[in-house]
Motif scaffolding. Structure first.
Motif, PDB file in Angstrom:
ATOM      1  N   ARG A   1       0.833  -1.200   0.000  1.00 42.69           N
ATOM      2  CA  ARG A   1       0.000   0.000   0.000  1.00 42.69           C
ATOM      3  C   ARG A   1       0.870   1.255   0.000  1.00 42.69           C
ATOM      4  NH1 ARG A   1      -5.311   2.487   0.267  1.00 42.69           N
ATOM      5  NH2 ARG A   1      -4.566   4.597  -0.170  1.00 42.69           N
ATOM      6  N   ALA A   2       1.956   1.249   0.787  1.00 47.31           N
ATOM      7  CA  ALA A   2       2.856   2.402   0.829  1.00 47.31           C
ATOM      8  C   ALA A   2       3.487   2.647  -0.537  1.00 47.31           C
ATOM      9  CB  ALA A   2       3.931   2.181   1.886  1.00 47.31           C
ATOM     10  N   LEU A   3       3.808   1.572  -1.260  1.00 48.84           N
ATOM     11  CA  LEU A   3       4.366   1.718  -2.608  1.00 48.84           C
ATOM     12  C   LEU A   3       3.378   2.416  -3.533  1.00 48.84           C
ATOM     13  CD1 LEU A   3       6.148  -1.698  -3.208  1.00 48.84           C
ATOM     14  CD2 LEU A   3       7.230   0.546  -3.398  1.00 48.84           C
ATOM     15  N   ALA A   4       2.125   1.981  -3.505  1.00 45.55           N
ATOM     16  CA  ALA A   4       1.113   2.590  -4.375  1.00 45.55           C
ATOM     17  C   ALA A   4       0.955   4.070  -4.054  1.00 45.55           C
ATOM     18  CB  ALA A   4      -0.216   1.855  -4.232  1.00 45.55           C
ATOM     19  N   ASP A   5       0.938   4.419  -2.772  1.00 41.54           N
ATOM     20  CA  ASP A   5       0.793   5.820  -2.395  1.00 41.54           C
ATOM     21  C   ASP A   5       2.017   6.630  -2.785  1.00 41.54           C
ATOM     22  OD1 ASP A   5      -1.764   5.470  -1.347  1.00 41.54           O
ATOM     23  OD2 ASP A   5      -1.010   4.952   0.633  1.00 41.54           O
ATOM     24  N   ALA A   6       3.203   6.013  -2.719  1.00 42.08           N
ATOM     25  CA  ALA A   6       4.420   6.714  -3.131  1.00 42.08           C
ATOM     26  C   ALA A   6       4.438   6.915  -4.640  1.00 42.08           C
ATOM     27  CB  ALA A   6       5.652   5.936  -2.680  1.00 42.08           C
ATOM     28  N   VAL A   7       4.095   5.872  -5.385  1.00 42.92           N
ATOM     29  CA  VAL A   7       4.119   5.932  -6.852  1.00 42.92           C
ATOM     30  C   VAL A   7       3.117   6.968  -7.368  1.00 42.92           C
ATOM     31  CG1 VAL A   7       3.513   4.607  -8.930  1.00 42.92           C
ATOM     32  CG2 VAL A   7       5.016   3.615  -7.192  1.00 42.92           C
ATOM     33  N   ALA A   8       2.010   7.132  -6.668  1.00 49.39           N
ATOM     34  CA  ALA A   8       0.995   8.101  -7.099  1.00 49.39           C
ATOM     35  C   ALA A   8       1.562   9.505  -7.196  1.00 49.39           C
ATOM     36  CB  ALA A   8      -0.191   8.068  -6.146  1.00 49.39           C
ATOM     37  N   GLY A   9       2.602   9.804  -6.415  1.00 53.48           N
ATOM     38  CA  GLY A   9       3.168  11.139  -6.433  1.00 53.48           C
ATOM     39  C   GLY A   9       4.463  11.262  -7.199  1.00 53.48           C
ATOM     40  N   LEU A  10       4.872  10.200  -7.916  1.00 55.38           N
ATOM     41  CA  LEU A  10       6.139  10.205  -8.651  1.00 55.38           C
ATOM     42  C   LEU A  10       5.881  10.202 -10.157  1.00 55.38           C
ATOM     43  CD1 LEU A  10       8.141   7.559  -6.559  1.00 55.38           C
ATOM     44  CD2 LEU A  10       8.362  10.042  -6.445  1.00 55.38           C
ATOM     45  N   THR A  11       6.610  11.017 -10.873  1.00 57.90           N
ATOM     46  CA  THR A  11       6.470  11.075 -12.331  1.00 57.90           C
ATOM     47  C   THR A  11       7.725  10.602 -13.050  1.00 57.90           C
ATOM     48  OG1 THR A  11       7.188  13.396 -12.310  1.00 57.90           O
ATOM     49  CG2 THR A  11       4.811  12.971 -12.223  1.00 57.90           C
ATOM     50  N   ASP A  12       8.820  10.461 -12.328  1.00 55.44           N
ATOM     51  CA  ASP A  12      10.084  10.024 -12.924  1.00 55.44           C
ATOM     52  C   ASP A  12      10.112   8.494 -12.960  1.00 55.44           C
ATOM     53  OD1 ASP A  12      12.675   9.436 -13.650  1.00 55.44           O
ATOM     54  OD2 ASP A  12      13.584  10.966 -12.382  1.00 55.44           O
ATOM     55  N   PRO A  13      10.280   7.884 -14.137  1.00 59.75           N
ATOM     56  CA  PRO A  13      10.257   6.413 -14.226  1.00 59.75           C
ATOM     57  C   PRO A  13      11.344   5.744 -13.395  1.00 59.75           C
ATOM     58  CG  PRO A  13      10.070   7.406 -16.412  1.00 59.75           C
ATOM     59  CD  PRO A  13      10.406   8.513 -15.471  1.00 59.75           C
ATOM     60  N   GLY A  14      12.521   6.389 -13.273  1.00 57.02           N
ATOM     61  CA  GLY A  14      13.635   5.767 -12.560  1.00 57.02           C
ATOM     62  C   GLY A  14      13.302   5.431 -11.116  1.00 57.02           C
ATOM     63  N   PRO A  15      12.897   6.413 -10.302  1.00 53.68           N
ATOM     64  CA  PRO A  15      12.555   6.099  -8.908  1.00 53.68           C
ATOM     65  C   PRO A  15      11.409   5.102  -8.765  1.00 53.68           C
ATOM     66  CG  PRO A  15      12.905   8.454  -9.179  1.00 53.68           C
ATOM     67  CD  PRO A  15      12.909   7.866 -10.561  1.00 53.68           C
ATOM     68  N   VAL A  16      10.432   5.185  -9.668  1.00 59.43           N
ATOM     69  CA  VAL A  16       9.310   4.242  -9.589  1.00 59.43           C
ATOM     70  C   VAL A  16       9.811   2.815  -9.787  1.00 59.43           C
ATOM     71  CG1 VAL A  16       7.175   3.484 -10.698  1.00 59.43           C
ATOM     72  CG2 VAL A  16       7.586   5.922 -10.329  1.00 59.43           C
ATOM     73  N   ARG A  17      10.608   2.608 -10.832  1.00 57.30           N
ATOM     74  CA  ARG A  17      11.122   1.258 -11.107  1.00 57.30           C
ATOM     75  C   ARG A  17      12.016   0.779  -9.962  1.00 57.30           C
ATOM     76  NH1 ARG A  17      13.454   2.412 -15.401  1.00 57.30           N
ATOM     77  NH2 ARG A  17      11.715   1.960 -16.797  1.00 57.30           N
ATOM     78  N   ARG A  18      12.851   1.682  -9.448  1.00 54.59           N
ATOM     79  CA  ARG A  18      13.784   1.300  -8.393  1.00 54.59           C
ATOM     80  C   ARG A  18      13.043   0.895  -7.120  1.00 54.59           C
ATOM     81  NH1 ARG A  18      16.711   5.231  -8.964  1.00 54.59           N
ATOM     82  NH2 ARG A  18      15.902   6.675  -7.391  1.00 54.59           N
ATOM     83  N   LEU A  19      12.040   1.670  -6.731  1.00 53.31           N
ATOM     84  CA  LEU A  19      11.304   1.349  -5.506  1.00 53.31           C
ATOM     85  C   LEU A  19      10.561   0.022  -5.623  1.00 53.31           C
ATOM     86  CD1 LEU A  19       9.826   4.834  -4.519  1.00 53.31           C
ATOM     87  CD2 LEU A  19      11.540   3.525  -3.265  1.00 53.31           C
ATOM     88  N   LEU A  20       9.879  -0.185  -6.748  1.00 52.22           N
ATOM     89  CA  LEU A  20       9.124  -1.435  -6.918  1.00 52.22           C
ATOM     90  C   LEU A  20      10.067  -2.639  -6.899  1.00 52.22           C
ATOM     91  CD1 LEU A  20       6.479  -0.554  -9.679  1.00 52.22           C
ATOM     92  CD2 LEU A  20       6.273  -0.390  -7.209  1.00 52.22           C
ATOM     93  N   THR A  21      11.177  -2.521  -7.628  1.00 52.31           N
ATOM     94  CA  THR A  21      12.103  -3.642  -7.720  1.00 52.31           C
ATOM     95  C   THR A  21      12.762  -3.935  -6.381  1.00 52.31           C
ATOM     96  OG1 THR A  21      12.536  -3.119 -10.047  1.00 52.31           O
ATOM     97  CG2 THR A  21      14.125  -4.527  -8.933  1.00 52.31           C
ATOM     98  N   GLU A  22      13.206  -2.889  -5.689  1.00 47.34           N
ATOM     99  CA  GLU A  22      13.898  -3.107  -4.419  1.00 47.34           C
ATOM    100  C   GLU A  22      12.962  -3.664  -3.352  1.00 47.34           C
ATOM    101  OE1 GLU A  22      16.950  -3.121  -3.846  1.00 47.34           O
ATOM    102  OE2 GLU A  22      17.762  -2.155  -5.637  1.00 47.34           O
ATOM    103  N   ALA A  23      11.698  -3.267  -3.392  1.00 43.29           N
ATOM    104  CA  ALA A  23      10.748  -3.789  -2.411  1.00 43.29           C
ATOM    105  C   ALA A  23      10.577  -5.295  -2.563  1.00 43.29           C
ATOM    106  CB  ALA A  23       9.402  -3.086  -2.551  1.00 43.29           C
ATOM    107  N   VAL A  24      10.551  -5.755  -3.811  1.00 45.63           N
ATOM    108  CA  VAL A  24      10.417  -7.190  -4.070  1.00 45.63           C
ATOM    109  C   VAL A  24      11.735  -7.898  -3.819  1.00 45.63           C
ATOM    110  CG1 VAL A  24       9.992  -8.905  -5.870  1.00 45.63           C
ATOM    111  CG2 VAL A  24       8.512  -6.906  -5.674  1.00 45.63           C
ATOM    112  N   ARG A  25      12.814  -7.326  -4.321  1.00 46.45           N
ATOM    113  CA  ARG A  25      14.139  -7.953  -4.169  1.00 46.45           C
ATOM    114  C   ARG A  25      14.506  -8.079  -2.692  1.00 46.45           C
ATOM    115  NH1 ARG A  25      18.290  -4.820  -7.472  1.00 46.45           N
ATOM    116  NH2 ARG A  25      17.178  -5.851  -9.176  1.00 46.45           N
ATOM    117  N   GLY A  26      14.107  -7.095  -1.891  1.00 47.82           N
ATOM    118  CA  GLY A  26      14.424  -7.134  -0.469  1.00 47.82           C
ATOM    119  C   GLY A  26      13.502  -8.015   0.344  1.00 47.82           C
TER     120      GLY A  26
END
Length: 352
Positions: free
Chosen positions: A173-198
């Motif tokens: 849920r925190a990821l979805a709320d964070a992504v809603a406010g991000l427009t740069d593809p880099g941080p969005v991809r990094r956050l989603l990937t790291e959340a799963v990888r971690g």
């Protein structure tokens, strides 16, 4: 007997001089709490003047000391601002310190980037660098974003996790709320990937939250989800390899495509034991938007294979992560039951 005084929300708990409050355990108090302690609005305003000993961090939330607030104080200030005030003597849904009165924090939790930082997701920014802190509240609450508090509304609050004494939204849920406010593809991809990888959450849960927030129509989010699915698939396959080897299962052939001799494909499989005619398929259908169509294909494939005498075991990435031993028992049971079944039909096994 004389009349018993009725205690109201504004009745002072016990009048205390303002300087005595600073020595107590609570450096953050709401205006309502200060009034309950006998501090008038005029006294609060006087103490919060420029250069004064107190400061108003948010509307109705006062820090009883000068100087910049710490990250923890900012978090608690946001929660105090967003939480509904309880009357004295009320029993909170999530009990906290104090006399049972004050804010009911069961109605507010940290979400977005601040929550990801608290969960320890790699790539999330440090708390001091955040100008605003997202706080999740029920949709019916009449609140506006103010100062460092950004209000995020939801029809149904998820179950909060407590991290460093702070109620925090689950990672997906925190990821979805964070992504809603991000427009740069880099941080969005990094956050989603790291959340799963971690290992903080599964891709399926993330995609469900992104879909619920109607974010899958944004091109940069869709691109990030493709990377997320690939990352989740690789992790699930690694867990499957580890399960087979750590729990002593016979080595299968990996990543194969089954076909009828001279006929069409029967579908791809993640692992296959030809002698026992047992197959394992990783169930990743929740990663996709077309869940119903994908599930129909899974069901059709399973029906075709089982019609040929092949046992198909569907394993989910989450179960492989949380209970690999149980999943190994399921597969071993299917392998052992092969001797009690009729021989399977002949199929061609090709690398996928």
């Amino acid at each position: 007997m004389g009349n018993v005084p009725v205690m109201t929300h504004d009745t002072p708990l016990s009048p205390r001089p303002p300087h005595d409050l600073v020595t107590g355990p609570e450096r953050l108090l709401t205006s309502a709490r200060l009034r309950a302690y006998g501090v008038t609005a005029a006294e609060t305003a006087e103490h919060c003047r420029p250069g004064g000993p107190w400061q108003q961090l948010l509307p109705g939330v006062v820090l009883l000391r000068p100087g910049p607030p710490t990250s923890q104080e900012r978090l608690h200030a946001v929660l105090l601002y967003a939480a509904r005030e309880r009357a004295p003597g009320a029993v909170p849904a999530q009990p906290g310190p104090g006399d049972g009165s004050g804010p009911d924090r069961s109605e507010a939790m940290i979400t977005g980037l601040a929550a990801l930082t608290l969960h320890g997701v790699a790539g999330a920014p440090p708390l001091p660098s955040l100008d605003v802190i997202d706080v999740l509240v029920p949709r019916q609450r009449r609140l506006r974003s103010a100062g460092c508090a950004r209000i995020v509304r939801t029809a149904a609050l998820p179950g909060a996790r407590t991290v460093t004494g702070v109620p925090v939204a689950p990672v997906a849920r925190a990821l979805a709320d964070a992504v809603a406010g991000l427009t740069d593809p880099g941080p969005v991809r990094r956050l989603l990937t790291e959340a799963v990888r971690g290992g903080h959450c599964e891709p399926a849960a993330v995609v469900r939250e992104l879909r619920r927030a109607r974010l899958l129509s944004r091109p940069h989010v869709v691109d990030a989800v493709e990377s997320l699915v690939a990352e989740g698939r690789a992790l699930a396959e690694e867990r499957l390899y580890r399960m087979v080897r750590e729990y002593g299962l016979p080595e299968p052939v990996w990543n194969v495509d089954l076909r009828l001799p001279g006929g069409p494909s029967l579908g791809g499989l993640d692992a296959y034991w030809p002698e026992q005619a047992v197959a394992v398929a990783l169930d990743t259908r929740a990663h996709r938007q077309d869940d119903d169509a994908l599930w129909a294909r899974y069901a059709a494939q399973r029906e075709r294979l089982e019609g040929l005498g092949i046992t198909v075991v569907h394993l989910t990435p989450r179960k492989l992560r949380d209970c690999p031993e149980h999943q190994a028992v399921v597969v071993r049971t299917a392998l052992m039951a092969a001797n009690d079944r009729e021989p399977a039909g002949y199929v061609v096994v090709l690398p996928r």
